[in-house]
Design an enzyme around this catalytic site. Structure first.
Site, PDB file in Angstrom:
ATOM      1  N   LEU A  85       0.844  -1.210   0.000  1.00  0.00           N
ATOM      2  CA  LEU A  85       0.000   0.000   0.000  1.00  0.00           C
ATOM      3  C   LEU A  85       0.876   1.256   0.000  1.00  0.00           C
ATOM      4  CD1 LEU A  85      -2.970  -0.993   2.370  1.00  0.00           C
ATOM      5  CD2 LEU A  85      -2.776  -1.251  -0.109  1.00  0.00           C
TER       6      LEU A  85
ATOM      7  N   ASP B 189       5.692  -5.884   2.532  1.00  0.00           N
ATOM      8  CA  ASP B 189       6.704  -5.459   1.566  1.00  0.00           C
ATOM      9  C   ASP B 189       7.329  -6.692   0.900  1.00  0.00           C
ATOM     10  OD1 ASP B 189       8.913  -4.353   0.307  1.00  0.00           O
ATOM     11  OD2 ASP B 189       9.444  -3.067   2.009  1.00  0.00           O
TER      12      ASP B 189
ATOM     13  N   ALA C  16       3.923  -6.360  -8.112  1.00  0.00           N
ATOM     14  CA  ALA C  16       4.323  -5.243  -7.247  1.00  0.00           C
ATOM     15  C   ALA C  16       5.533  -4.545  -7.834  1.00  0.00           C
ATOM     16  CB  ALA C  16       4.652  -5.758  -5.845  1.00  0.00           C
ATOM     17  N   ALA C  17       5.434  -3.246  -7.970  1.00  0.00           N
ATOM     18  CA  ALA C  17       6.544  -2.471  -8.542  1.00  0.00           C
ATOM     19  C   ALA C  17       6.270  -0.994  -8.340  1.00  0.00           C
ATOM     20  CB  ALA C  17       6.657  -2.760 -10.048  1.00  0.00           C
TER      21      ALA C  17
ATOM     22  N   THR D  39       7.141  -5.203 -18.709  1.00  0.00           N
ATOM     23  CA  THR D  39       6.731  -4.125 -19.607  1.00  0.00           C
ATOM     24  C   THR D  39       7.471  -4.170 -20.941  1.00  0.00           C
ATOM     25  OG1 THR D  39       6.860  -1.716 -19.855  1.00  0.00           O
ATOM     26  CG2 THR D  39       8.437  -2.691 -18.367  1.00  0.00           C
ATOM     27  N   ASP D  40       6.856  -3.591 -21.965  1.00  0.00           N
ATOM     28  CA  ASP D  40       7.538  -3.477 -23.268  1.00  0.00           C
ATOM     29  C   ASP D  40       8.673  -2.443 -23.221  1.00  0.00           C
ATOM     30  OD1 ASP D  40       6.012  -1.156 -23.138  1.00  0.00           O
ATOM     31  OD2 ASP D  40       5.010  -1.438 -25.070  1.00  0.00           O
ATOM     32  N   GLU D  41       8.695  -1.599 -22.164  1.00  0.00           N
ATOM     33  CA  GLU D  41       9.697  -0.527 -22.110  1.00  0.00           C
ATOM     34  C   GLU D  41      11.118  -1.059 -21.976  1.00  0.00           C
ATOM     35  OE1 GLU D  41       8.870   2.906 -19.806  1.00  0.00           O
ATOM     36  OE2 GLU D  41       6.744   2.901 -20.299  1.00  0.00           O
TER      37      GLU D  41
ATOM     38  N   TYR E  97      13.030   3.575 -14.558  1.00  0.00           N
ATOM     39  CA  TYR E  97      11.955   2.578 -14.414  1.00  0.00           C
ATOM     40  C   TYR E  97      12.229   1.363 -15.298  1.00  0.00           C
ATOM     41  CZ  TYR E  97       7.565   0.221 -15.574  1.00  0.00           C
ATOM     42  OH  TYR E  97       6.615  -0.740 -15.821  1.00  0.00           O
TER      43      TYR E  97
ATOM     44  N   LYS F  83      13.058  -2.594 -14.331  1.00  0.00           N
ATOM     45  CA  LYS F  83      12.219  -3.725 -14.774  1.00  0.00           C
ATOM     46  C   LYS F  83      13.065  -4.707 -15.588  1.00  0.00           C
ATOM     47  CE  LYS F  83       8.363  -4.375 -14.333  1.00  0.00           C
ATOM     48  NZ  LYS F  83       7.558  -5.037 -13.258  1.00  0.00           N
TER      49      LYS F  83
ATOM     50  N   ARG G  86       9.494  15.039 -21.436  1.00  0.00           N
ATOM     51  CA  ARG G  86      10.059  14.141 -20.415  1.00  0.00           C
ATOM     52  C   ARG G  86      11.513  13.862 -20.817  1.00  0.00           C
ATOM     53  NH1 ARG G  86       6.935   8.464 -20.005  1.00  0.00           N
ATOM     54  NH2 ARG G  86       5.718   9.490 -18.389  1.00  0.00           N
TER      55      ARG G  86
ATOM     56  N   TYR H 290     -10.006  -2.299   7.491  1.00  0.00           N
ATOM     57  CA  TYR H 290      -9.177  -3.445   7.872  1.00  0.00           C
ATOM     58  C   TYR H 290      -8.687  -3.304   9.307  1.00  0.00           C
ATOM     59  CZ  TYR H 290      -9.166  -5.219   3.116  1.00  0.00           C
ATOM     60  OH  TYR H 290      -9.544  -5.735   1.895  1.00  0.00           O
TER      61      TYR H 290
END
Ligand code: NAD
Ligand code: DAU
Length: 352
Positions: free
Chosen positions: A35, A59, A82-83, A130-132, A155, A159, A287, A347
């Site tokens: 979270l 984590d 998770a990333a 990812t394709d990146e 990023y 990955k 960017r 929760y």
């Protein structure tokens, strides 16, 4: 099976958890999510009391937690999402991307290997990527599973590193690993920092629509539900050690998407006295290191597993706009930070 989904409170993860709860009622889904700012349990409010579902806040770098979770739940499948996922944030602060994406994937692979060896479980580890990782294309060509890795942003570099770890754990330790590399997703529950939800929010509020650079960068867009179906199929039927590219065969220049989005917002909300929302389009500073074009060749997953996307982009975008407009409260909570209260109320207080 007991399937551990990591990052299940994020955009793709929450769509996937909902999909798995419904399509695999005989399986148990354990959602492990820290979270961070990107995790929002309100995304799963409609399924949180399903009997085959459990949420664990934690984590993926926490080895002790992973060890106890793998053994106590007898996890025999992992779908790892998770990333840290946002390119602009990775440019401002790459450290968290290396920690979560690289060290976290390492910790998870080791926890799976250790538990499955000790408990004699033949588990499957699906790494979602990812394709990146393939870098940037010119005006021609497509990324295939054989394309060399050339990641350009912090990023995508993080990955790419995690993909290499997953691949090596198959090659060296014989772990049953599959990897998927997907293009840009859109659809419900996406945090309003990515292109489409940012533009929907701003167009609704009559604010400038910031298009980076000349708006000529190209992305291949896929509806998140199509991605979830592809993930489930690869998890179920993909060949051990194999990579599958997933994409929509649906390339758009950013400027063309934003223009279409303006027109669809005009249709949904009407054109005010100031005229079409196209007037809000504003070109802003680019960017740094902005990849020019991504395009996926998804022939392998089509030929070997029979997958193809079901959504067409124009209707998928219209439906997504409708969803964001209908879920104004969810969106407002994301924008003012109050979505963080959901966990405490639903929760913490329930479990004491
Ligand atoms: P997201 O940012 O919406 O969600 C990421 C989730 O991971 C959040 O719920 C966050 O709380 C959780 N998380 C972050 N750090 C964690 C940690 N240390 N331990 C446990 N949980 C942690 O991301 P998304 O867009 O849903 O992407 C999910 C995955 O799919 C990522 O691995 C991403 O690289 C990949 N992917 C995304 C896209 C896309 O277009 N969004 C396309 C291809 C692949
Ligand atoms: O290709 C898959 C990747 O797609 C995923 O791995 C990433 O997790 C996901 O964030 C996404 O990365 P992008 O950088 O392509 O997505 P983003 O929505 O940030 O930007 C899409 C394009 O729109 C990109 O060319 C930058 C541009 N853009 C983005 C924003 C937020 C703008 O022009 N203006 C904006 O305000």
């Amino acid at each position: 099976m007991t399937i551990l989904v990591t990052g299940g409170a994020g955009f793709i993860g929450s769509n996937l958890v909902r999909h798995l709860i419904r399509t695999r009622p005989e399986d148990r889904i354990v959602n492990l999510d820290l979270l961070t700012y990107a995790g929002n349990l309100a995304n799963l409010a409609d399924v949180e009391s399903a009997t085959n579902y459990r949420f664990v806040q934690g984590d993926i770098c926490d080895r002790e937690l992973l060890r106890s979770l793998f053994h106590s739940e007898r996890i025999d499948g992992v779908i790892h999402l998770a990333a840290e996922s946002h390119v602009d944030r990775s440019i401002l602060g790459p450290g968290e991307f290396v920690r979560t994406n690289v060290e976290g994937t390492f910790a998870l692979l080791e926890a799976a290997r250790d538990a499955w060896t000790t408990d004699g479980i033949q588990g499957r580890f699906h790494h979602v990527s990812t394709d990146e990782v393939y870098g940037s294309l010119g005006s021609e060509g497509y990324f295939t599973e054989e394309t060399s890795y050339r990641p350009n942003s912090p990023y995508s570099a993080s990955k790419a590193a995690s993909d290499h770890l997953a691949r090596a754990w198959h090659h060296t330790y014989g772990m049953d690993v599959v990897i998927t590399n997907c293009s840009n997703n859109y659809g419900p529950w996406q945090f309003p920092e990515k292109l489409i939800p940012v533009m929907i929010c701003k167009a609704r509020d009559d604010e400038p629509l910031p298009v980076y650079g000349d708006g000529g960068n190209v992305r291949d867009w896929l509806h998140v539900q199509d991605h979830c179906e592809a993930i489930e199929l690869v998890f179920r039927e993909g060949k051990p050690g194999r990579t599958y590219n997933i994409g929509g065969n649906n390339e758009w220049k950013n400027i063309d998407i934003v223009t279409l989005l303006c027109d669809q917002m005009d249709e949904a909300l009407g054109v005010g006295v100031n005229g079409s929302r196209r007037r809000l389009i504003t070109f802003v500073k680019d960017r740094p290191g902005h990849d020019r074009r991504y395009a996926i060749d998804a022939q392998r997953i089509h030929d070997e597993l029979g997958w193809s996307p079901r959504h067409t982009f124009e209707s998928g975008l219209r439906e997504t706009i409708r969803w964001y407009l209908a879920n104004a409260e969810w969106l407002a909570a994301c924008m003012d930070g109050s979505y963080r209260e959901y966990y405490k109320k639903n929760y913490d207080e329930k479990t004491g």
